[in-house]
Enzyme design. Structure first.
Site, PDB file in Angstrom:
ATOM      1  N   GLN A  32       0.821  -1.208   0.000  1.00 30.23           N
ATOM      2  CA  GLN A  32       0.000   0.000   0.000  1.00 30.23           C
ATOM      3  C   GLN A  32       0.856   1.260   0.000  1.00 30.23           C
ATOM      4  O   GLN A  32       0.315   2.365  -0.068  1.00 30.23           O
ATOM      5  CB  GLN A  32      -0.895   0.016   1.248  1.00 30.23           C
ATOM      6  CG  GLN A  32      -1.919  -1.090   1.312  1.00 30.23           C
ATOM      7  CD  GLN A  32      -2.637  -1.134   2.639  1.00 30.23           C
ATOM      8  OE1 GLN A  32      -2.621  -2.148   3.326  1.00 30.23           O
ATOM      9  NE2 GLN A  32      -3.274  -0.053   3.037  1.00 30.23           N
ATOM     10  N   ARG A  66      -5.352   8.309  17.015  1.00 28.60           N
ATOM     11  CA  ARG A  66      -6.670   8.245  16.364  1.00 28.60           C
ATOM     12  C   ARG A  66      -7.701   7.611  17.286  1.00 28.60           C
ATOM     13  O   ARG A  66      -8.880   8.000  17.275  1.00 28.60           O
ATOM     14  CB  ARG A  66      -6.595   7.501  15.023  1.00 28.60           C
ATOM     15  CG  ARG A  66      -7.898   7.569  14.241  1.00 28.60           C
ATOM     16  CD  ARG A  66      -7.753   6.981  12.848  1.00 28.60           C
ATOM     17  NE  ARG A  66      -7.149   7.906  11.906  1.00 28.60           N
ATOM     18  CZ  ARG A  66      -7.823   8.689  11.071  1.00 28.60           C
ATOM     19  NH1 ARG A  66      -9.144   8.693  11.094  1.00 28.60           N
ATOM     20  NH2 ARG A  66      -7.194   9.478  10.227  1.00 28.60           N
ATOM     21  N   GLU A  87     -13.012   3.291   5.318  1.00 27.92           N
ATOM     22  CA  GLU A  87     -12.963   2.882   6.721  1.00 27.92           C
ATOM     23  C   GLU A  87     -14.243   3.125   7.519  1.00 27.92           C
ATOM     24  O   GLU A  87     -14.594   2.293   8.367  1.00 27.92           O
ATOM     25  CB  GLU A  87     -11.793   3.597   7.414  1.00 27.92           C
ATOM     26  CG  GLU A  87     -10.441   3.137   6.926  1.00 27.92           C
ATOM     27  CD  GLU A  87      -9.313   3.973   7.509  1.00 27.92           C
ATOM     28  OE1 GLU A  87      -8.415   3.399   8.132  1.00 27.92           O
ATOM     29  OE2 GLU A  87      -9.350   5.209   7.328  1.00 27.92           O
TER      30      GLU A  87
END
Length: 802
Positions: A220, A333, A738
């Site tokens: 990725q 996060r 997500e």
């Protein structure tokens, strides 16, 4: 309407075609660009590539111990195995040994010490994978075993961290809790998750004539692999080319951890002068690579008689594994999303990156957000249970709202365009929540064995990389003289449809059919310095960069047509593969491209985009880390057997916000797939390590991802209609990779709701995640015996040492 070539079309026919409307631009449900290849098996992945002459295959010998000193390595027996060509140890690496993505601490091969079961110690290259495995098993490695840290609570108590802790604070949580009519405190264990991508980590490397390499890598993050391969080879980055056409799934597992196989294969390839492939078998992939971070979260919350939170303290402790990897950003996060959809006026949120001697945990869809949200959703259910209220009423009571000043997060970002109240009301009505709630109550009263539960939960998810500098992307668009278009951008395709969406954006910009566009493999020579395809930002960033490149070319073409035909620029119109230039000329896009070339107009351009407005001051714990928020609500209904703990998801209803959808079909697919993967995380996907630190669930026989029979019998997914993202995103769309993952919290909450029906009023059941049938059975037993989780001490909540 079928397309004709220029000689076959009259001006009238071209004008008619121009009016017919583009069928493959944005907002259209265009099929995935590789869909046919996927289902027929023709899609080429790393292991499908034709092998090169004299190609070597690599197998790594890994540590059997969680923590030990390496006292001796004897590789000479490896060469007794036929076909073995080279054995790589840490001492043989020509450049930097450490391949940590952010901070040092991740040696490519063990250097005097091993820190988890599965850490590569040596790598053996042979003419076949079987011979490489045999060669690796022949090596002699001696260890001095040390005492490992395996338990996250024990490491937390010792303040055994991989990096500094962080605190976000708004108001006076301690005073607000003390003044509250009701107080709850507790903790929750939230399990990790194996990525279980269909294609395991894989890289194939070809040496070049100048001491460099071409790396075909399932990653990725091509630029990071390029940087780290250059580092271990001690060469400049321009000698390393990364080529990545597609991945067989990534989910975050190939954001940083694709680097290790690539670097090992690259060093062996340069050392031997032979092409080298390193593909991890499934078991080795599972023991060598990190997972979603398991979290141990603690809380103390004060609330009033209506269930509205007055003050809250939350400590989120992510199990980082043995090294930092991306843990700091992931725990950040989790802290950012500890509010989820709820206004926390007086809040103190603390985050720890806890060290254990397990594989270094890494990015996973949601990137810590799900683990942060789980605590507040757990709290909402517990408040409702304590007060005897419907959990949905408590949730709505605590929602962010633009109407009464409840629209600023605990890290001081303004929450704009809040859709949760109206989305909740719409789903509540469309799924008939209130009637089903009453029907379930009646069912539970009449059935002593089977119990049902229902839950409607929200999602507010911030979109952008928390590491601000990563919010940038580039693209390259080239138009050829036959009107065909080559598109290259920095994003990577892992099955999510990124290439399709970016191609639609370019098709819309030029008003041409998507079939005229070829998206080529992500390539560090064509589009350099890429950010990882992660954080749901693939289309936001790369789509905008590609749009900017296309607009640059289009403006050149318009300027030329205006000058050449003496018309106003506004009279040059691109429509459905036809270019109309006032009343002076009408031609196909292909003919116009050729005309531009004949007149020396550049038909290639790079494009660049950086996300505006975002910033976060880590020291002050305040800022705007997210460009915007995506919203969603889901309602799940379950039935469980109280004698065994087994359960089944009966129905799921989802309403999700994607702004103005670029591709509704792909977006719905992302919502469905994300939800089922999230459901697996919270129900069946249990990671188990034994006392020695070995992963006991290292394969599909012991680790259960959702199968087709686990998908809800009724699964209704709807996108919010007529909602244009007010920010300057690409065609007003919102990210969708997500956010849907966390909609599955409603399944876990519905299971908990069913257990509540067994307990007496006010008895709060404790249910860790994943809620396997075993854990559900134990929760039922505790509820019936009125044994709830023990209170957590003040010192643990405050993060103090006992």
């Amino acid at each position: 309407m079928s397309r004709k070539t220029a000689p076959e079309m009259t001006r009238e026919q071209m004008l008619e075609q121009a009016k017919s409307g583009l069928n493959t631009g944005v907002a259209k449900s265009v099929k995935h660009e590789s869909a046919a290849k996927h289902v027929t098996g023709e899609a080429i992945y790393i292991d499908d590539r034709q092998e090169f002459p004299n190609q070597l295959h690599v197998y790594a010998l890994t540590s059997p111990h969680a923590y030990a000193k390496v006292t001796r390595i004897d590789t000479s027996p490896c060469y007794d195995i036929p076909g073995v060509a080279y054995v790589l140890t840490a001492d043989d690496v020509p450049g930097e040994l450490d391949i940590g993505p952010v901070e040092a601490g991740d040696p490519m091969l063990a250097d005097g010490e091993v820190s988890f079961v599965g850490q590569p110690v040596i790598a053996v290259a042979a003419d076949s994978l079987d011979n490489a495995r045999k060669g690796a098993m022949a090596a002699v490695v001696d260890y001095e075993i040390l005492q490992p840290a395996i338990d996250v609570e024990a490491s937390l108590a010792k303040e055994f961290f991989v990096t500094d802790s962080h605190t976000q604070k708004r108001g006076d949580a301690k005073a607000a809790i003390a003044a509250s009519p009701h107080v709850l405190k507790g903790d929750i264990h939230i399990g990790g998750q194996e990525h279980f991508y269909l294609e395991t980590q894989a890289s194939s490397v070809v040496p070049t004539e100048d001491g460099g390499v071409i790396v075909y890598c399932s990653t990725q993050n091509p630029t990071e692999v390029q940087k780290l391969v250059a580092s271990v080879l001690a060469v400049p980055m321009h000698k390393v080319l990364i080529d990545m056409r597609r991945m067989g799934g990534g989910f975050g597992g190939k954001e940083t951890q694709a680097a290790s196989p690539a670097c090992i294969a690259a060093v062996i390839s340069v050392k031997t002068g032979r092409p080298t492939k390193f593909r991890l078998p499934r078991r080795e992939d599972m023991i060598m690579t990190g997972k979603r971070h398991p979290f141990y979260n603690q809380y103390r919350v004060g609330f009033d008689d209506t269930g509205r939170i007055q003050g809250i303290e939350i400590v989120v402790s992510g199990n980082a594994g043995y090294s930092t990897d991306l843990s700091r950003s992931i725990v950040d996060r989790a802290m950012f999303h500890s509010d989820n959809a709820y206004y926390l006026n007086n809040a103190t949120i603390t985050g720890h990156c806890v060290k254990t001697h397990t594989a270094s945990n890494t990015a996973y869809r949601g990137f810590g957000g799900p683990q942060g949200m789980m605590t507040i959703e757990h709290i909402m259910d517990d408040i409702a249970c304590k007060l005897g209220k419907d959990p949905l009423d408590v949730r709505k009571r605590n929602y962010y709202s633009e109407h009464d000043g409840r629209d600023e997060t605990h890290y001081f970002q303004k929450v704009e365009d809040i859709l949760l109240e109206e989305m909740t009301e719409e789903l509540e009505q469309s799924c008939d929540y209130q009637k089903r709630r009453e029907d379930i109550k009646t069912f539970n009263q009449q059935n002593p064995i089977l119990k049902k539960g229902i839950s409607l939960t929200p999602v507010k998810f911030g979109i952008s990389f928390t590491a601000t500098f990563l919010n940038q992307a580039g693209a390259l668009v080239t138009i050829y003289t036959d009107g065909s278009i080559c598109l290259n951008h920095g994003g990577t395709e892992m099955g999510q449809g990124l290439h399709t969406k970016v191609a639609q954006i370019v098709a819309e910009t030029f008003s041409v059919d998507i079939d005229t566009i070829n998206v080529t493999a992500t390539n560090t020579e064509k589009t350099p310095n890429t950010s990882p395809t992660a954080a749901s930002s693939g289309t936001d960033l790369n789509g905008k960069a590609a749009q900017n490149a296309a607009m640059t070319i289009k403006q050149r073409m318009v300027d030329f047509a205006s000058s050449h035909y003496k018309v106003d620029k506004e009279d040059v119109v691109f429509s459905n593969g036809i270019v109309s230039i006032g009343d002076q000329a009408t031609m196909t896009f292909a003919d116009f491209a050729e005309l531009c070339w004949f007149n020396q107009i550049s038909l290639a351009s790079t494009g660049f985009y950086r996300t505006p407005k975002i910033h976060y001051d880590h020291k002050k714990a305040r800022g705007r880390p997210f460009y915007y928020f995506a919203y969603g609500v889901s309602c799940s209904e379950v039935i469980l057997d109280t004698l065994t703990g087994e359960y089944k998801v009966l129905r799921v209803d989802v309403l999700h916000d994607v702004g103005a959808a670029l591709n509704p079909a792909i977006d719905i697919g992302q919502v469905e797939g994300g939800f089922v993967q999230g459901m697996g995380w919270l129900t069946t996907e249990e990671l188990v390590w034994n006392e020695s630190g070995s992963l006991a669930t290292a394969g599909p026989a012991t680790y259960k991802i959702p199968a087709v029979n686990d998908v809800p019998e009724v699964f209704n997914v709807k996108l919010v209609e007529n909602r244009a993202n007010p920010e300057d995103t690409v065609f007003h769309s919102k990210a969708v990779g997500e956010p849907p993952f966390m909609l599955a919290i409603s399944v876990w909450s519905a299971i908990k709701d069913a257990i509540v029906s067994i307990a007496d009023d006010g008895v709060i059941p404790y249910l860790p995640a994943p809620a396997t049938p075993e854990q559900v059975y134990l929760a039922i037993k505790r509820a019936r015996e009125h044994k709830v989780q023990d209170d957590v001490s003040e010192s643990k909540i405050l993060g103090e040492t006992a």
